[in-house]
Design a protein around this motif. Structure first.
Motif, PDB file in Angstrom:
ATOM      1  N   VAL A   1      -2.753  -2.077   0.485  1.00 29.94           N
ATOM      2  CA  VAL A   1      -3.157  -1.598  -0.831  1.00 29.94           C
ATOM      3  C   VAL A   1      -2.216  -0.480  -1.275  1.00 29.94           C
ATOM      4  CG1 VAL A   1      -5.023  -0.644  -2.224  1.00 29.94           C
ATOM      5  CG2 VAL A   1      -5.562  -2.144  -0.295  1.00 29.94           C
ATOM      6  N   ALA A   2      -1.603  -0.636  -2.442  1.00 30.52           N
ATOM      7  CA  ALA A   2      -0.748   0.390  -3.026  1.00 30.52           C
ATOM      8  C   ALA A   2      -1.442   0.975  -4.256  1.00 30.52           C
ATOM      9  CB  ALA A   2       0.608  -0.192  -3.415  1.00 30.52           C
ATOM     10  N   LYS A   3      -1.523   2.308  -4.336  1.00 38.04           N
ATOM     11  CA  LYS A   3      -2.183   2.981  -5.458  1.00 38.04           C
ATOM     12  C   LYS A   3      -1.222   3.927  -6.152  1.00 38.04           C
ATOM     13  CE  LYS A   3      -5.578   4.991  -3.369  1.00 38.04           C
ATOM     14  NZ  LYS A   3      -6.795   5.806  -3.194  1.00 38.04           N
ATOM     15  N   GLN A   4      -1.441   4.099  -7.472  1.00 40.62           N
ATOM     16  CA  GLN A   4      -0.656   5.038  -8.259  1.00 40.62           C
ATOM     17  C   GLN A   4      -1.558   5.700  -9.291  1.00 40.62           C
ATOM     18  OE1 GLN A   4       2.757   6.026  -8.121  1.00 40.62           O
ATOM     19  NE2 GLN A   4       1.875   7.562  -9.493  1.00 40.62           N
ATOM     20  N   ARG A   5      -1.651   7.030  -9.249  1.00 42.49           N
ATOM     21  CA  ARG A   5      -2.460   7.737 -10.244  1.00 42.49           C
ATOM     22  C   ARG A   5      -1.843   7.584 -11.626  1.00 42.49           C
ATOM     23  NH1 ARG A   5      -6.553  10.540  -8.268  1.00 42.49           N
ATOM     24  NH2 ARG A   5      -6.521  11.130  -6.062  1.00 42.49           N
TER      25      ARG A   5
ATOM     26  N   SER B   1      -6.750   5.823 -10.703  1.00 38.85           N
ATOM     27  CA  SER B   1      -5.566   5.211 -10.113  1.00 38.85           C
ATOM     28  C   SER B   1      -5.578   3.717 -10.375  1.00 38.85           C
ATOM     29  CB  SER B   1      -5.531   5.437  -8.594  1.00 38.85           C
ATOM     30  OG  SER B   1      -5.533   6.804  -8.262  1.00 38.85           O
ATOM     31  N   ALA B   2      -4.399   3.165 -10.576  1.00 35.93           N
ATOM     32  CA  ALA B   2      -4.240   1.712 -10.592  1.00 35.93           C
ATOM     33  C   ALA B   2      -3.841   1.279  -9.188  1.00 35.93           C
ATOM     34  CB  ALA B   2      -3.177   1.303 -11.598  1.00 35.93           C
ATOM     35  N   TYR B   3      -4.352   0.150  -8.756  1.00 33.73           N
ATOM     36  CA  TYR B   3      -3.997  -0.316  -7.421  1.00 33.73           C
ATOM     37  C   TYR B   3      -3.663  -1.807  -7.448  1.00 33.73           C
ATOM     38  CZ  TYR B   3      -8.644  -2.475  -6.927  1.00 33.73           C
ATOM     39  OH  TYR B   3      -9.765  -3.250  -7.093  1.00 33.73           O
ATOM     40  N   GLY B   4      -2.872  -2.192  -6.468  1.00 37.12           N
ATOM     41  CA  GLY B   4      -2.577  -3.601  -6.234  1.00 37.12           C
ATOM     42  C   GLY B   4      -2.704  -3.878  -4.756  1.00 37.12           C
ATOM     43  N   LYS B   5      -3.066  -5.084  -4.416  1.00 35.61           N
ATOM     44  CA  LYS B   5      -3.203  -5.432  -3.000  1.00 35.61           C
ATOM     45  C   LYS B   5      -2.668  -6.832  -2.751  1.00 35.61           C
ATOM     46  CE  LYS B   5      -7.697  -5.020  -2.539  1.00 35.61           C
ATOM     47  NZ  LYS B   5      -9.061  -5.170  -1.941  1.00 35.61           N
TER      48      LYS B   5
ATOM     49  N   ILE C   1      -3.020   5.501   4.765  1.00 36.27           N
ATOM     50  CA  ILE C   1      -1.837   5.926   5.508  1.00 36.27           C
ATOM     51  C   ILE C   1      -1.122   7.064   4.788  1.00 36.27           C
ATOM     52  CG2 ILE C   1       0.389   5.157   6.417  1.00 36.27           C
ATOM     53  CD1 ILE C   1      -0.847   2.327   6.557  1.00 36.27           C
ATOM     54  N   SER C   2      -1.079   6.998   3.465  1.00 38.14           N
ATOM     55  CA  SER C   2      -0.471   8.045   2.653  1.00 38.14           C
ATOM     56  C   SER C   2      -1.212   8.089   1.328  1.00 38.14           C
ATOM     57  CB  SER C   2       1.019   7.768   2.427  1.00 38.14           C
ATOM     58  OG  SER C   2       1.196   6.613   1.631  1.00 38.14           O
ATOM     59  N   GLU C   3      -0.794   8.982   0.423  1.00 40.20           N
ATOM     60  CA  GLU C   3      -1.456   9.100  -0.874  1.00 40.20           C
ATOM     61  C   GLU C   3      -1.473   7.781  -1.633  1.00 40.20           C
ATOM     62  OE1 GLU C   3      -3.238  10.486  -4.395  1.00 40.20           O
ATOM     63  OE2 GLU C   3      -3.132  11.399  -2.394  1.00 40.20           O
ATOM     64  N   GLY C   4      -0.406   6.998  -1.491  1.00 35.20           N
ATOM     65  CA  GLY C   4      -0.307   5.782  -2.283  1.00 35.20           C
ATOM     66  C   GLY C   4      -0.369   4.488  -1.507  1.00 35.20           C
TER      67      GLY C   4
END
Length: 229
Positions: free
Chosen positions: A119-123, A131-135, A80-83
């Motif tokens: 899912v949320a991601k952060q470079r 990137s680290a991600y959490g879901k 949906i977006s970058e993160g």
């Protein structure tokens, strides 16, 4: 395997349709797969309500419970977006309970599930490919339990149950290029199954019923994503 292929086709079609409604390539679609191992913490007390497994040694028998199995996961996502993204998938958890009593009694529980998660991601840095991600999300699980034994009162007992449970996950993703990324992480599926004991005998031990055993399933896996829009 046919069910997995059908699920993947439905998943892919749904994501492409959602992408078109969202405005085309502004929301990239990706598909992926992962393979790993599970761990479930089932105890001897959970095999039966008469402590047959727990007291096996006192009767010159052995009773053991497997602690995990192999897991495969097919999924697709809409970025949906970058993160932020959403994923829909199909996971085969393999065994989520597996007891062996030397009398003999063998009880095997196998679980599959459809997963839906955000899912949320952060470079790690602005230019980093990592990137680290959490879901977090929900799973609709389907669990089948079967008994094999030389005791005719329980041999052939089987049950299939379905339900909904929460799930969480976290990990790292490495972007090899604009289309391919590698992922490694952990997921937990909570409260898969229904009961605290998988086998219930009458008080005199003359008959029994089979349940699905409620358990948490932890999965460590690695996989690959392919973005094509």
């Amino acid at each position: 395997m046919k069910k997995v292929s059908q699920s993947a086709s439905i998943l892919l079609g749904s994501l492409i349709a959602a992408n078109a409604l969202a405005g085309g390539t502004s929301a990239p679609v990706y598909v992926g797969g992962s393979y790993g191992v599970s761990y479930y913490d089932n105890s001897a007390e959970q095999m039966d309500n008469l402590d047959i497994c727990k007291s096996a040694a006192a009767h010159n028998q052995t009773c053991s419970s497997e602690e995990g199995d192999q897991v495969g996961h097919l999924y697709g996502g809409l970025q949906i977006s970058e993160g932020l993204g959403v994923e829909l998938g199909y996971v085969n958890m393999g065994d989520t309970a597996n007891y062996h009593y030397s009398d003999p009694i063998k009880i095997q529980q196998q679980t599959t599930a459809v997963t839906l998660s955000g899912v949320a991601k952060q470079r790690l840095s602005k230019s980093s490919p990592v990137s680290a991600y959490g879901k977090a999300g929900v799973v609709r699980w389907s669990t089948e339990t079967r008994v094999a034994s030389d005791n005719p009162a329980i041999h052939g007992l089987a049950i299939t149950e379905e339900g909904y449970s929460p799930m969480l996950g976290a990990g790292l993703q490495y972007d090899m290029n604009n289309n391919v990324s590698l992922r490694a992480g952990w997921e937990r599926y909570y409260d898969v199954g229904e009961k605290n004991e998988i086998l219930e005998y009458d008080a005199d031990g003359s008959a029994a019923k089979i349940n699905t055993l409620e358990t948490d399933v932890d999965v460590i896996s690695a996989g690959v994503n392919f973005s094509f829009l």
